[in-house]
Design a protein around this motif. Structure first.
Motif, PDB file in Angstrom:
ATOM      1  N   SER A  69      40.470  43.192  46.181  1.00 39.23           N
ATOM      2  CA  SER A  69      41.561  44.121  45.904  1.00 39.23           C
ATOM      3  C   SER A  69      42.914  43.570  46.321  1.00 39.23           C
ATOM      4  O   SER A  69      43.930  43.871  45.707  1.00 39.23           O
ATOM      5  N   ALA A  81      44.563  40.683  44.201  1.00 39.49           N
ATOM      6  CA  ALA A  81      43.177  40.224  44.341  1.00 39.49           C
ATOM      7  C   ALA A  81      43.054  38.729  44.071  1.00 39.49           C
ATOM      8  O   ALA A  81      43.760  38.177  43.235  1.00 39.49           O
ATOM      9  N   THR A  84      35.927  47.323  47.667  1.00 36.85           N
ATOM     10  CA  THR A  84      35.625  47.234  46.240  1.00 36.85           C
ATOM     11  C   THR A  84      34.182  46.783  46.050  1.00 36.85           C
ATOM     12  O   THR A  84      33.456  47.295  45.205  1.00 36.85           O
ATOM     13  N   GLU A 105      39.995  46.884  35.607  1.00 38.28           N
ATOM     14  CA  GLU A 105      39.750  46.131  36.838  1.00 38.28           C
ATOM     15  C   GLU A 105      38.696  46.850  37.683  1.00 38.28           C
ATOM     16  O   GLU A 105      38.644  48.082  37.727  1.00 38.28           O
ATOM     17  N   SER A 119      38.692  47.059  40.805  1.00 43.40           N
ATOM     18  CA  SER A 119      39.384  47.807  41.855  1.00 43.40           C
ATOM     19  C   SER A 119      39.848  49.172  41.355  1.00 43.40           C
ATOM     20  O   SER A 119      39.917  50.134  42.130  1.00 43.40           O
TER      21      SER A 119
END
Length: 317
Positions: free
Chosen positions: A17, A42, A133, A212, A214
């Motif tokens: 992240s 990230a 994550t 993503e 995240s």
């Protein structure tokens, strides 16, 4: 104290992240203090790609030098604690990048779990657990033996992580919509948060090519809120996540022959750091399964551990 290369080391905590960099001045006694910190996006290249990952690490390093009030230049040593760098090929890729970038005279690459352990345990021995994550447990005993569990990525593992908590919630929503499971307030919560008119629009959201990990992991906050409001399904999702994380710790403790009260535990990742009730429930589960540690440390910045590992490299150079 002048900031020249012989007195400086860099510690990098590269996660799924965010990426953190710590710039430290090191004395002849190997004591140190942090003089600059930087942060970027990230840098797990397995999920964001090599070019993006290296760019974010470079940005974090540049930011650390800027916060120290000095121009970026080569330092004595760097330790990169990188998410997704558990295999030799990935570590070698980061080592080549560090060498080609002339960032440091000496470079070391470890997993992000190793930097958490170095930051959160008194002697660098014990167990580190990451639940952000993604998820991973890593341990090292006094004999220098190490073991890990998890870290298989979001398709094969990451049990107990923010990503898997959010994914499990969406799977429960799908079951409820089909009539295969109980109704849950998670449906309305996810639709409202994502501005969806129909729960089946979760398919388009989840499978979007630009989505993503995240982003998905961030939706776990909706599960925690629903659990606080008493939603039975949300509570079950979190109970399962706690059990998964307990199993990760148990696997490492068993392989390293730790016993109850015989190891230090370092915790990090947004799920464990920012969800207090979840963390307390996790600790209660450890106690119930005779896995209670001797000490517990919450690590909010593992770049400090990376600095320590970089200095260890200087000691043995």
């Amino acid at each position: 104290m002048n900031l020249h290369s012989k007195q400086l080391v860099l510690g990098i905590d590269g996660g799924g992240s965010a990426t953190r960099a710590a710039l430290a001045v090191v004395a002849e006694s190997f004591e140190f203090h942090i003089v600059g910190r930087g942060m970027a996006g990230a840098s797990n290249f397995n999920s964001c790609g090599w070019e993006a990952a290296t760019e974010q690490v470079q940005r974090a390093i540049q930011s650390a030098f800027e916060s120290a009030g000095t121009e970026a230049h080569q330092v004595a040593a760097i330790c990169l604690g990188m998410s997704g760098a558990g295999r030799t090929a990935e570590q070698q890729a980061w080592l080549r990048w560090a060498e080609e970038s002339h960032i440091a005279e000496q470079a070391r690459v470890v997993t992000d779990a190793e930097t958490v352990l170095a930051a959160g345990t008194p002697e660098g021995a014990g167990v580190a657990l990451i639940a952000g994550t993604g998820s991973l447990a890593f341990g090292k005993n006094a004999a220098g033996e190490n073991a890990r569990a998890g870290g298989w990525g979001y398709l094969l593992g990451d049990e107990g992580s923010g990503y898997q908590i959010a994914l499990a919630a969406m799977q429960r929503i799908a079951r409820a919509v089909d009539g295969r499971g109980p109704e849950t307030g998670l449906q309305a919560a996810f639709q409202d948060a994502l501005d969806l008119n129909d729960p089946r629009e979760l398919i388009g959201y989840l499978y979007h090519t630009d989505r993503e990990r995240s982003d998905i992991a961030g939706l776990s906050r909706l599960v925690f809120t629903a659990a606080e409001q008493g939603d039975v399904v949300a509570c079950e999702v979190l109970r399962q996540a706690i059990q998964e994380l307990t199993e990760l710790v148990n696997a490492v403790v068993t392989r390293l022959h730790f016993s109850r009260g015989d190891y230090a535990l370092a915790l990090t990742g947004g799920i464990l750091l920012h969800q207090r009730d979840f963390r307390v429930s996790f600790m209660e589960r450890l106690r119930a399964q005779s896995l209670e540690p001797a000490t517990i440390e919450c690590v909010d910045d593992a770049s400090l551990g990376a600095v320590r590992l970089a200095i260890n490299g200087l000691k043995h150079a």
